[in-house]
Write a protein that holds these residues in place. Structure first.
Motif, short mmCIF file in Angstrom:
data_model
loop_
_atom_site.label_atom_id
_atom_site.label_comp_id
_atom_site.label_asym_id
_atom_site.label_seq_id
_atom_site.Cartn_x
_atom_site.Cartn_y
_atom_site.Cartn_z
N VAL A 1 -5.68 -1.31 6.49
CA VAL A 1 -5.30 0.01 7.03
C VAL A 1 -6.22 0.36 8.19
CG1 VAL A 1 -4.98 2.45 6.53
CG2 VAL A 1 -4.46 0.74 4.78
N LEU B 1 0.85 -1.19 0.00
CA LEU B 1 0.00 0.00 0.00
C LEU B 1 0.88 1.23 0.00
CD1 LEU B 1 -2.44 -1.31 2.71
CD2 LEU B 1 -3.18 -0.67 0.41
N THR C 1 -12.58 -7.98 2.45
CA THR C 1 -12.71 -7.14 3.64
C THR C 1 -13.35 -7.88 4.81
OG1 THR C 1 -14.88 -6.34 2.95
CG2 THR C 1 -12.97 -5.08 2.22
N TYR D 1 -11.43 1.77 -8.05
CA TYR D 1 -11.81 0.82 -7.00
C TYR D 1 -13.32 0.67 -6.84
CZ TYR D 1 -6.99 0.22 -5.56
OH TYR D 1 -5.65 -0.10 -5.55
N ALA E 1 -5.40 -5.99 1.12
CA ALA E 1 -4.62 -4.76 0.98
C ALA E 1 -5.27 -3.62 1.75
CB ALA E 1 -4.45 -4.42 -0.50
N ARG E 2 -6.10 -2.81 1.09
CA ARG E 2 -6.62 -1.58 1.71
C ARG E 2 -7.38 -1.84 3.00
NH1 ARG E 2 -10.53 0.69 -2.22
NH2 ARG E 2 -10.71 -1.49 -2.87
N SER F 1 2.38 0.93 3.86
CA SER F 1 2.96 -0.34 4.32
C SER F 1 4.47 -0.29 4.54
CB SER F 1 2.60 -1.47 3.35
OG SER F 1 2.87 -1.14 2.01
#
Length: 321
Positions: free
Chosen positions: A231, A21, A208, A181, A227-228, A25
């Motif tokens: 966060v 990211l 997610t 996205y 990934a996202r 990251s």
């Protein structure tokens, strides 16, 4: 399904990975993810092979830093020169990387315009040349992260290059390089590469929750990259691993999340050697960490005006209750 994951000569106890990211990251993010989740491994931020070989101070201090207490790290390179990538891979190998990834999925116009990232998927001869250069430069497990074309013919040609290049693993983000996205990930495209390749394929995109994780595994992928969604939730992979095994998992309380956020910024301060820059980076983390607090908008606005650590810490203690 949850299994061990073998990439090259390395075998990992789980098959869920924390992905790269940009802007997030670095070592502090990865350390917290490891402490709370124990993924197979985590990715670094995308590293310019050109900057790395020129001994850039910023690259060395921020992008190459690895905390001694974090788990395995895959350092991700981006570039378009065989010689430069080869040199960069040797540097990364000597620095003690656990794996190396070559970014062929970045859709940012600046990267594509330089003939790197996802633009390489449309120049298969050059892609093959670059992958061979990387393969001959390191004995570490080597992966490639890609996005997908809109047609099977092009995807088939990409798969053939990947299969012939000696890489150990392919990470497939189920979106085209032109997609934003808000375009849903295409699991059928990931399944296409699973069927075309004899090496492990890691599925990536829109994971997610437990439901979306299970859906990704239906592609037949050997592992899943998150990934996202990681966060502001360094415990997410740990929670998903527990849910997949039907084990109890205690999600951190709001107060605990505030303390994790404070720790993240403390670690950024140590990494950057600059309190103000760390607090500025903390602004990007405010919305995800504050996802479930009361007065979230008010908190984020206050963090955006904050430029020293003590004030930032006091804001967190005030709002995360």
């Amino acid at each position: 399904m949850l299994t061990k994951l073998t990439i090259g000569k390395r075998t990992f106890p789980v098959n869920i990975i924390q992905g790269p990211l940009a802007g997030f990251s670095s070592a502090p993010f990865r350390l917290l993810t490891w402490q709370y989740s124990k993924p197979a491994f985590s990715y670094s931020e995308m590293i310019s092979a050109n900057s790395l070989t020129k001994n850039s101070k910023k690259t060395k201090e921020r992008f190459l830093a690895k905390d001694p207490n974090e788990g395995p790290v895959c350092f991700q390179l981006v570039g378009n020169s065989s010689l430069v990538l080869s040199e960069a891979a040797k540097i990364i190998t000597d620095l003690g990387a656990d794996l190396i990834d070559f970014n062929c999925g970045c859709s940012v116009p600046k990267i594509r315009g330089n003939g790197a990232g996802s633009s390489l998927l449309l120049d298969r001869p050059k892609l093959h040349k670059l992958l061979l250069a990387l393969r001959h430069s390191t004995a570490l497990p080597l992966s490639v992260k890609i996005r997908v074309a809109r047609d099977d013919k092009t995807n088939g040609e990409i798969a053939q290059v990947l299969g012939d290049s000696g890489v150990d693993c392919v990470v497939v983000h189920g979106r085209n390089w032109e997609d934003r996205y808000n375009t849903p990930c295409n699991p059928d495209a990931i399944n296409f590469f699973v069927n075309q390749l004899k090496i492990p394929v890691i599925g990536n995109g829109d994971v997610t929750s437990l439901e979306s994780l299970k859906k990704m595994f239906t592609t037949g992928c050997a592992g899943v990259m998150i990934a996202r969604a990681g966060v502001g939730q360094p415990w997410l992979i740990g929670e998903l691993l527990a849910q997949m095994e039907q084990k109890k998992f205690i999600t951190p309380s709001i107060a605990e999340i505030g303390k994790i956020y404070i720790t993240h910024v403390q670690l950024l301060t140590n990494l950057l050697g600059n309190e103000k820059n760390a607090v500025i980076q903390a602004r990007k983390l405010a919305r995800p960490y504050a996802k479930n607090i009361k007065h979230r908008k008010e908190f984020c606005l206050a963090v955006n005006k904050c430029d020293d650590f003590i004030n930032f810490q006091n804001l967190c203690l005030d709002y995360f209750k």
